[in-house]
Design a protein around this motif. Structure first.
Motif, PDB file in Angstrom:
ATOM      1  N   LEU A  36       0.479  -6.804  -9.606  1.00  0.00           N
ATOM      2  CA  LEU A  36       0.919  -5.681 -10.431  1.00  0.00           C
ATOM      3  C   LEU A  36      -0.269  -4.828 -10.863  1.00  0.00           C
ATOM      4  CD1 LEU A  36       3.065  -4.110 -11.986  1.00  0.00           C
ATOM      5  CD2 LEU A  36       2.854  -5.807 -13.827  1.00  0.00           C
ATOM      6  N   LEU A  37      -1.310  -5.463 -11.377  1.00  0.00           N
ATOM      7  CA  LEU A  37      -2.505  -4.721 -11.792  1.00  0.00           C
ATOM      8  C   LEU A  37      -3.125  -3.977 -10.620  1.00  0.00           C
ATOM      9  CD1 LEU A  37      -4.217  -7.311 -14.169  1.00  0.00           C
ATOM     10  CD2 LEU A  37      -2.988  -5.231 -14.830  1.00  0.00           C
ATOM     11  N   LEU A  38      -3.181  -4.637  -9.474  1.00  0.00           N
ATOM     12  CA  LEU A  38      -3.763  -4.027  -8.297  1.00  0.00           C
ATOM     13  C   LEU A  38      -2.941  -2.812  -7.855  1.00  0.00           C
ATOM     14  CD1 LEU A  38      -5.319  -6.050  -5.459  1.00  0.00           C
ATOM     15  CD2 LEU A  38      -4.077  -3.985  -4.947  1.00  0.00           C
ATOM     16  N   ALA A  39      -1.620  -2.948  -7.825  1.00  0.00           N
ATOM     17  CA  ALA A  39      -0.761  -1.836  -7.409  1.00  0.00           C
ATOM     18  C   ALA A  39      -0.876  -0.652  -8.367  1.00  0.00           C
ATOM     19  CB  ALA A  39       0.695  -2.302  -7.319  1.00  0.00           C
ATOM     20  N   ARG A  40      -0.915  -0.937  -9.662  1.00  0.00           N
ATOM     21  CA  ARG A  40      -1.070   0.147 -10.644  1.00  0.00           C
ATOM     22  C   ARG A  40      -2.387   0.886 -10.455  1.00  0.00           C
ATOM     23  NH1 ARG A  40       0.864  -2.917 -16.190  1.00  0.00           N
ATOM     24  NH2 ARG A  40       3.109  -2.798 -15.777  1.00  0.00           N
ATOM     25  N   ASP A  41      -3.466   0.131 -10.266  1.00  0.00           N
ATOM     26  CA  ASP A  41      -4.777   0.747 -10.096  1.00  0.00           C
ATOM     27  C   ASP A  41      -4.837   1.534  -8.790  1.00  0.00           C
ATOM     28  OD1 ASP A  41      -7.424   1.441 -10.594  1.00  0.00           O
ATOM     29  OD2 ASP A  41      -8.211  -0.490  -9.931  1.00  0.00           O
ATOM     30  N   ALA A  63      -3.083  -0.220   8.316  1.00  0.00           N
ATOM     31  CA  ALA A  63      -1.787   0.391   8.605  1.00  0.00           C
ATOM     32  C   ALA A  63      -1.214   1.017   7.337  1.00  0.00           C
ATOM     33  CB  ALA A  63      -0.827  -0.655   9.152  1.00  0.00           C
ATOM     34  N   HIS A  64      -0.608   2.179   7.482  1.00  0.00           N
ATOM     35  CA  HIS A  64      -0.011   2.822   6.303  1.00  0.00           C
ATOM     36  C   HIS A  64       1.099   1.960   5.724  1.00  0.00           C
ATOM     37  CE1 HIS A  64       2.936   4.249   9.262  1.00  0.00           C
ATOM     38  NE2 HIS A  64       3.749   4.385   8.235  1.00  0.00           N
ATOM     39  N   SER A  65       1.764   1.184   6.574  1.00  0.00           N
ATOM     40  CA  SER A  65       2.818   0.291   6.075  1.00  0.00           C
ATOM     41  C   SER A  65       2.231  -0.799   5.189  1.00  0.00           C
ATOM     42  CB  SER A  65       3.605  -0.320   7.232  1.00  0.00           C
ATOM     43  OG  SER A  65       2.741  -1.061   8.085  1.00  0.00           O
ATOM     44  N   THR A  66       1.015  -1.224   5.466  1.00  0.00           N
ATOM     45  CA  THR A  66       0.357  -2.229   4.627  1.00  0.00           C
ATOM     46  C   THR A  66       0.045  -1.650   3.259  1.00  0.00           C
ATOM     47  OG1 THR A  66      -0.591  -3.336   6.556  1.00  0.00           O
ATOM     48  CG2 THR A  66      -1.660  -3.743   4.430  1.00  0.00           C
ATOM     49  N   VAL A  67      -0.478  -0.424   3.235  1.00  0.00           N
ATOM     50  CA  VAL A  67      -0.759   0.229   1.953  1.00  0.00           C
ATOM     51  C   VAL A  67       0.546   0.366   1.167  1.00  0.00           C
ATOM     52  CG1 VAL A  67      -1.643   2.300   0.804  1.00  0.00           C
ATOM     53  CG2 VAL A  67      -2.748   1.472   2.899  1.00  0.00           C
ATOM     54  N   ALA A  68       1.612   0.770   1.829  1.00  0.00           N
ATOM     55  CA  ALA A  68       2.916   0.917   1.166  1.00  0.00           C
ATOM     56  C   ALA A  68       3.400  -0.415   0.606  1.00  0.00           C
ATOM     57  CB  ALA A  68       3.942   1.487   2.136  1.00  0.00           C
ATOM     58  N   ARG A  69       3.248  -1.477   1.368  1.00  0.00           N
ATOM     59  CA  ARG A  69       3.712  -2.790   0.914  1.00  0.00           C
ATOM     60  C   ARG A  69       2.925  -3.284  -0.293  1.00  0.00           C
ATOM     61  NH1 ARG A  69       3.993  -6.983   5.261  1.00  0.00           N
ATOM     62  NH2 ARG A  69       5.460  -7.955   3.831  1.00  0.00           N
ATOM     63  N   VAL A  70       1.623  -2.999  -0.330  1.00  0.00           N
ATOM     64  CA  VAL A  70       0.804  -3.365  -1.497  1.00  0.00           C
ATOM     65  C   VAL A  70       1.245  -2.538  -2.700  1.00  0.00           C
ATOM     66  CG1 VAL A  70      -1.524  -3.322  -2.480  1.00  0.00           C
ATOM     67  CG2 VAL A  70      -1.183  -4.132  -0.131  1.00  0.00           C
ATOM     68  N   LEU A  71       1.402  -1.235  -2.508  1.00  0.00           N
ATOM     69  CA  LEU A  71       1.836  -0.352  -3.595  1.00  0.00           C
ATOM     70  C   LEU A  71       3.208  -0.740  -4.131  1.00  0.00           C
ATOM     71  CD1 LEU A  71       0.729   3.142  -2.268  1.00  0.00           C
ATOM     72  CD2 LEU A  71      -0.072   2.039  -4.361  1.00  0.00           C
TER      73      LEU A  71
END
Length: 112
Positions: A36-41, A63-71
């Motif tokens: 959660l903290l990582l996604a917010r930052d 991959a942009h899908s990886t960034v999306a999944r983390v977010l």
């Protein structure tokens, strides 16, 4: 990447709200608080630099899908992905153990 102690993805532990502006369940593991903290930052850093999901993915070589999944809280990034994102942003995203524990305690979780 396998999660320790069979923790589920961070989004699984949402008690209320829309990710990443949520309250996590009282029994959410530390990994969920970290995600959660990582996604917010990451969201805030991307917004402040006017970076799109695909733009960050391109400069970070992920991959942009990886960034999306983390977010979206669907996955915790592996160390390689995290390192590439931090290097591309020249910004530390990993919140560290103190911040994770503080967030968990603030959310009402008892940390041993």
């Amino acid at each position: 990447m396998p999660r320790s102690n069979n923790d589920k993805h961070p989004l699984f532990y949402v008690a209320e709200g829309d990710w990443p502006h949520v309250a996590l369940a009282a029994d959410a593991p530390l990994s969920a608080h970290c995600g959660l903290l990582l996604a917010r930052d990451l969201e805030q850093t991307m917004r402040s630099r006017d970076l799109s999901l695909r733009g960050l993915a391109e400069i970070a070589s992920v991959a942009h899908s990886t960034v999306a999944r983390v977010l979206n809280g669907d996955v915790l990034p592996d160390i390689g992905t995290l390192t590439r994102l931090e290097d591309a942003l020249d910004h530390q995203l990993w919140p560290g153990p103190s911040a994770v524990r503080d967030a968990a305690v603030s959310a009402g979780r008892t940390v041993a």
